[in-house]
Write an enzyme that holds these catalytic residues in place. Structure first.
Site, short mmCIF file in Angstrom:
data_model
loop_
_atom_site.label_atom_id
_atom_site.label_comp_id
_atom_site.label_asym_id
_atom_site.label_seq_id
_atom_site.Cartn_x
_atom_site.Cartn_y
_atom_site.Cartn_z
N PHE A 131 26.79 44.86 58.74
CA PHE A 131 27.97 45.40 58.07
C PHE A 131 28.28 44.51 56.88
O PHE A 131 28.43 43.30 57.02
CB PHE A 131 29.19 45.44 59.01
CG PHE A 131 30.41 46.00 58.32
CD1 PHE A 131 30.57 47.37 58.18
CD2 PHE A 131 31.37 45.15 57.79
CE1 PHE A 131 31.68 47.89 57.52
CE2 PHE A 131 32.48 45.68 57.12
CZ PHE A 131 32.63 47.05 57.00
N ASP A 216 25.75 36.70 54.28
CA ASP A 216 27.07 37.30 54.38
C ASP A 216 27.85 36.52 55.44
O ASP A 216 27.64 36.72 56.64
CB ASP A 216 26.97 38.78 54.74
CG ASP A 216 28.35 39.45 54.83
OD1 ASP A 216 29.36 38.71 54.85
OD2 ASP A 216 28.40 40.68 54.88
N LYS A 245 37.62 37.04 54.28
CA LYS A 245 38.43 36.99 55.50
C LYS A 245 39.28 35.72 55.63
O LYS A 245 40.34 35.66 55.06
CB LYS A 245 37.55 37.24 56.72
CG LYS A 245 37.04 38.69 56.74
CD LYS A 245 36.71 39.23 58.10
CE LYS A 245 36.64 40.74 58.09
NZ LYS A 245 35.30 41.30 57.90
#
Ligand SMILES: *Cc1c(COP(=O)(O)O)cnc(C)c1O
Length: 395
Positions: A131, A216, A245
């Site tokens: 993702f 990532d 995040k």
């Protein structure tokens, strides 16, 4: 039941109207109190309303919010310097989200090869279960049909390979490959760790083929695994890394980090952002770094992880019909369930505890990194009651 909503109908939201937070606790508008082990999906790394973050954002809010990147933003240089000093990176580009950090990472990799006279190197190899965000390029990078369907042609240049298959990766190493893009631990994909040896093999393969390695670390970074970045666990370094995040502790901040060499194609005019790295965002980001980079902070995360994992292992032993295994590193933890993971998440809400579902029938547990031992014990007790509530009744 529910009144028609003026919002896009893209979320099946839990019926909890959030109002305020304090540390690991989240309160709804009716005053009901939840133990928040979802952390806004790995964002609230220091819990809610952390006094140092609140103070930093408040005092910056009174001074200056936004100027654009037409001018120097001192807080941006400071945050970048600190990230570089603490990592493999030499250069940073700030964004407002994880997907934008990934977009910058992909552009940086392609532009690197372009500037070296290899414009044909555009393909990015990614992995099943990945993702990387919800923009058109990052859904192509993630390659999951459920996110691609109905949005027109898939952006060109992304190839999904099977997870953990070195031979498949070797055969995919063609002359037009720009980069390998991988999460050290798949978050949305079900807290699935890439084996350390596989990450080392990928790094070596990249070096042999003049291919860049993009990590990532949007979910795994900024202390979540007990390291500033998860790749430190494997003793490798990427060329480019996407962070977000936890980086703003709840304020939207993302960043693309790169080595001097990998960033060499990113020259004036080729990329930009209006908001990215604005003074208010950088106040939040620097305040997060103040805490996470403090001596002993990451060691404490490792200690808490051990404690939490021991408790989860014993829970797994006691409820083998509910929980199959414990996954993850640091405080990025997952319970692979035997029951439906959404039912487990719901049973936890009944215990006033918030978690996040993930792929592969996993329940993700993402407590604040500064959680106390008592709060861990409280969480374990709620997990136990939830598991009990789902267990077949004793005869
Ligand atoms: C959340 C996430 C993203 C996307 O970040 P957004 O801020 O939602 O754009 C990308 N990659 C990973 C691994 C993530 O966990």
């Amino acid at each position: 039941m529910n009144a028609p909503s003026p919002l896009f109908n893209t979320y099946n939201r839990a019926p909890i109207a959030v109002d305020r937070g304090e540390g690991v606790w989240l309160y709804d508008t009716a005053g009901r109190k939840y133990l928040d082990f979802g952390g806004g999906i790995a964002v609230n790394a220091l819990g809610h309303a952390h006094p140092h973050l609140v103070e930093a954002v408040k005092s910056q809010a009174e001074k200056l919010w936004h100027t654009s990147n037409l001018y120097e933003v001192p807080g941006q240089k400071r945050a970048a310097e600190r990230l570089c000093n603490a990592s493999f990176a030499d250069r940073v580009f700030f964004t407002n989200s994880g997907a934008e950090a990934l977009e910058c990472a992909i552009k940086t990799a392609r532009r690197y090869h372009y500037s070296k006279g290899n414009p044909e190197r555009i393909r990015i190899l990614t992995f099943e279960g990945a993702f990387h965000g919800r923009t058109l390029a990052t859904i192509a990078a993630g390659g999951q049909e459920k996110y691609l369907e109905g949005f027109g042609p898939k952006v060109e240049g992304f190839d999904q390979l099977p997870f953990g298959d070195l031979e498949a990766l070797k055969s995919a190493m063609a002359h037009d490959v720009a980069a390998i893009l991988i999460e050290p631990i798949q978050g949305e994909g079900g807290v699935r760790s890439v084996p350390v040896q596989h990450l080392k093999d990928i790094r070596a393969l990249c070096d042999e083929n003049d291919v860049l390695l993009i990590l990532d670390e949007v979910q795994t970074g900024i202390g979540r695994t007990g390291h500033l970045f998860a790749h430190e666990l494997a003793g490798i370094e990427p060329d480019i890394l996407a962070s977000a995040k936890a980086l703003g502790g709840g304020f939207p901040v993302g960043a693309c980090l790169a080595t001097e060499e990998a960033a060499s194609g990113m020259v004036p005019g080729v990329h930009g952002t209006t908001y990215g790295g604005n003074p208010l965002a950088m106040a939040a980001c620097n305040a997060v770094l103040d805490v996470v980079l403090e001596d002993g902070f990451l060691d404490a995360v490792k200690q808490k992880s051990l404690r939490f994992k021991q408790g989860l292992a014993s829970l797994t032993d006691r409820f083998p019909d509910i929980i199959e295994e414990v996954r993850g590193e640091g405080l990025l933890l997952g319970l692979k369930c035997k029951v439906n993971n959404l039912e487990f998440v719901k049973a936890l809400i009944d215990q006033d505890m918030l978690t996040v579902p993930a792929g592969s029938n996993v329940v993700r547990i993402l407590p604040p990194l500064n959680i106390t031992d008592e709060e861990i014990s409280d969480g374990l007790a709620r997990l136990e009651r939830a598991a009990q509530s789902l267990s077949p009744k004793a005869p």
